[in-house]
Each structure stands twice: as C-alpha cells, then as structure tokens.
Motif scaffolding. Sequence first.
Motif, short mmCIF file in Angstrom:
data_model
loop_
_atom_site.label_atom_id
_atom_site.label_comp_id
_atom_site.label_asym_id
_atom_site.label_seq_id
_atom_site.Cartn_x
_atom_site.Cartn_y
_atom_site.Cartn_z
N PRO A 199 -94.73 19.20 56.99
CA PRO A 199 -94.03 20.10 55.59
C PRO A 199 -94.54 18.02 54.88
N ALA A 200 -95.31 18.55 53.46
CA ALA A 200 -95.32 17.33 52.43
C ALA A 200 -95.05 17.58 51.87
N VAL A 201 -94.82 17.21 49.93
CA VAL A 201 -95.20 16.67 49.14
C VAL A 201 -96.08 16.09 47.96
N LEU A 202 -96.05 16.73 47.76
CA LEU A 202 -97.43 16.19 46.89
C LEU A 202 -97.06 15.91 45.00
N ILE A 203 -96.68 14.16 44.87
CA ILE A 203 -96.03 14.50 43.37
C ILE A 203 -97.06 13.59 42.91
N LEU A 204 -97.31 14.34 41.32
CA LEU A 204 -98.62 14.01 40.16
C LEU A 204 -98.08 13.04 39.14
N GLY A 205 -98.94 12.78 38.80
CA GLY A 205 -98.49 11.83 37.79
C GLY A 205 -99.50 11.50 36.82
#
Length: 512
Positions: A199-205
């Motif tokens: 399980p992974a979370v991609l955080i975009l900025g």
Amino acid sequence: MNGAETLVRTLLASGVNTCFANPGTSEMHFVAALDRVPGMHCVLCLFEGVATGAADGYGRIAEKPAITLLHGGPGLGNGLANLHNARRAQTPVLNVVGDQATHHRPLDPPLTADTEGWARGLSAWTRVVQSVSTIGADAAAAVQAARTAHGQIATLIAPADTCWDDGGIEGTPLPVPPAGQVAPHVIRQIAQVLRSGEPAVLILGGSPIRATIVADAQRIAAATGAKLTAAQFNARVERGRGRHPIPRLPYGIDQAMAVMAGAQHIVLIGTTPPVAPFAYPDKPGYLAPEAATTHVLARPEQDVADALARLADELGAPDVPAPEHKRVDLPTKAEITQENITQMLAALLPENAVVIDESVSFGRNFFNGLSAAAPHDWLQITGAAIGSGLPMATGAAIAAPGRRVVALQADGSAMYTLQALWTQARERLPITTVLLSNRKYQILLGELTNVGANAGRIALDMMDLGNPDIAWTSLAQGMGVEAARATTANEFADLFVQANKTRGPFLIELMT
Ligand SMILES: Cc1ncc(C[n+]2csc(CCOP(=O)(O)OP(=O)(O)O)c2C)c(N)n1
C-alpha cells in the motif's frame, strides 16, 4: 540615465512589467522614472501586505515575477506575512525596497532599520545596491533569482542615491535556470517500490499542479493501486469538469491520518513531507503511519511534470480517461448551509475562473465540492498566514485578463488586508468576492478544544467579531466596490450570477 531609470529599463528588458507599489520618499525617483520609461503597469496598494499578496497572486498565474515597490525596512516589514505565503507557494516575487541614501544612513534617521536583515529572513536572494554603476546588473540578477527553482523571493534594496545618481548601465537579462531533472535511478527505484503492490500514498505538490500532471499521476495510481492525493496546501491546481479530480490531504489530523492509514510507502512528488499544521496533545505531528517509509520522487524545485511522465512510462501505465462530469444542478433547498452554497458555487462558477480560497471554516468542503464545476484554477493560502485572499485575488486578476476571479473569503482573514478592495475598484478588476460573514474566528473556537484549553468568557471574546458587527457592504462601497448582502441561499445564487456579469469588482456579503 539615472539609477531608477536604469532599474526600470532592466526590469522591462527582463520581462517584468507589473509593479505593486506603496512608495515613500526613497522611491520618488523610481516612480518618476515610470513617466519617462513606458511599459510598467504600476498598481497602487494602500498597505504593503496588499502589495506582497497581490504579487503572490500575480506570480502564481503569470508564472513570472511582479515587483513590489516598498518603503524601507518598515514597508517591507508590513509585507512580510504575505511574502511568507508566497515563499511557501514557490511564487516568483521581486521586492524592490527603497532605503536611506548611503551617505545619510550613518546619521540614523527615523526610518532606518535593518532592512537587509528583515529581507534575509524570507528571501532566497538579497542584495543591497552599492552604486548606480551596478544597479542594472543587480536588477537582472534579481529577476533571475526570483525565477529560479520555479519561483523564489528575491529582494533588491536600493539606497536613494543609487536611484538618483546618473551613470546607470542597463543590465543584460539573464537566462532562467531550468528546473532540475530527476535522476534515472530515482525513477527506477520508485517504480520498484510501486510495483511491489504494498500500500502506497502518492502526495502531489509543486507549482502549478497542471491538469496534465494530475493525469500522469492518475495513470500511475491506476496502474499500481497507489492512493493519490494533493498536498494540504497548494499554490495552484488546474481542475474542474473534464479534468481528473484530485483530493487534497485534509486539514484535520484525524482525517489526514485516515487517508494515510495502512500505507507502507509515502511518495513525495514536488512537495515536502506531510506534517500537522500545529502540534496537539496526543496527536501525531508527522502525518503517516509509523511503519511507512517516505520516498522522494521529486523535490519541490525539480521538474515534477517530467518526473511523473517518465515514471508512468517506466511502469508502462496506460492513459486513464478523465471522468465525464455532468453539469452540477442548483440545489432546491434555500437555507444557507455549507452543502447548499458549495453546490451553488459548483453550478454557477464561470468558465475558466480563477478561484482564490481563503474560506477557512465555512469553505472546508469547497475544494472537493467544486471538482465538477466549470474548468478553473484553484489558488489557496499556502503558508497559513491569513490575510492573503483579497490581495491574491487582486494580483491574479491583473495577471489573467479576460478571466473572472472568484474569491471565497472568510471575514476575519479579510479584515487583515481589506484595502485590497480599493485597488480592485481603482483598477476595475473583474473580481467577485464571496465574503463569508460568520462574525467569528470560528476555526479558533475549534482549536480551543483541540489543544485542550479551558475557555472562559474572556477567551471566547477573543474569537468574537460581532461586537460591533462589521458592515461589509458599507466597507466595500466605501472603497468603490459594488456590494450586496445575501441572507438566503437563493439570494446568494442570484447575486453570484449578477456579480459575475459585472465588469468590475463585486462583493457579496453572505450571512453564514
Ligand atoms: C498572520 C496570522 N495571524 C493570526 C493567525 C491566527 N488565526 C488563524 S485562523 C484565525 C481566524 C480566522 O477567522 P476567519 O478568517 O473569520 O475564519 P473562520 O474560521 O471564521 O471561517 C486566526 C486569527 C494566523 N493564522 N495568521
């Protein structure tokens, strides 16, 4: 050619043609130069926090710096909070700060301050002009610094004599350094992490988050099963009907932790690690499960679009079509609730609007609720220093001719920099301000509980804006802005349509 004229000529040659100004004695030669050198749009702001916030809004849309013209250390000091927001947003901003003449400074006249010291606290680049012979080269270097790493704060301090002396030499425009590219081994390494299926979370900025960037991030999320979210605070997101929606990390700690729950990998893409805006007793500060590993695909100053496209290709991730959004209908209910107003805004937002979000408590769901509104750009307060909304709207409107700017604005925050309304009227800017009038510092009432403080009468009074009531329609009209009050949701919908057809600014005081 005197120094001031040299400065203006160099700025224009370097592509900088907008100035948000609050001048004083030390800037008189600069403003006089504007009459001799055509081409600089100089916008008068009646408080420096308006000038710096307007430069932030301008830079986020124009993707090049405006200058602020500020008066000595105290003038810069008045503008610092919105420079802080601009710094967090990676907005290119160039402050030109006039100061005491070099030979007069040792006398310690009243306005003398540590201008350079105050500037350094926020600026990535600071320089004091030493003589008229270098002011042109200094200005060219300042523009280059402001345009480095997507955008930075650069401050050029110009003692008065370097502006009035003759002998200026126009500076040669310097190239904008390209954003750094992510190394191939980083792309391969992140691809390997995502291929693991853990399980992974991609955080975009990053600035700006373009629709094409979200589309590539969606390809990666769909191909790997990773969860995709934007960071909590984003300078600019392109979104709306026909584009991939992207949620942002919620403000509340529990809600943010729920998004991150179960993640074994956090992948940062053009953003900094997810942290709580404040510490609370018994709540985590780092918003990720303890067992999760944090990876960096791209640092904020790197080329995010390129990194995502290469990662998507490395993963062989197919294109994902954007969802087909239906037009949002107007709600039938007439009460002023967060839900109804959100739906009305989603139904009625003008095509290609620029939305400025300093809506604080009432607007907590505006961002997600407007993901199917007409296509628009969303600009948010980025550094949590309130008072950026009205100035940002002013600057964004100047940078985006032909587009309607819609400012979703909490009342307490609006009071910090309300002079922006006067500039909006003077420049006849197409801005609709939805002034959310709850007559409270609502968010702080919640924070009292969150930090475990016991509130008594005096504490509660510190969050009450209702004694006396602030008459927003009068304040706006007194500064030349058309204004009306909405006491029902249907009144609001009618006024919002009317406001958006007005050529100049219009403020709707929405009684929440
Ligand atoms: C420069 C600055 N000063 C003070 C604060 C502390 N602060 C945070 S929110 C807030 C009040 C916000 O009230 P309002 O804008 O009316 O929003 P509401 O929660 O009522 O919707 C204050 C004073 C801050 N964040 N930034």
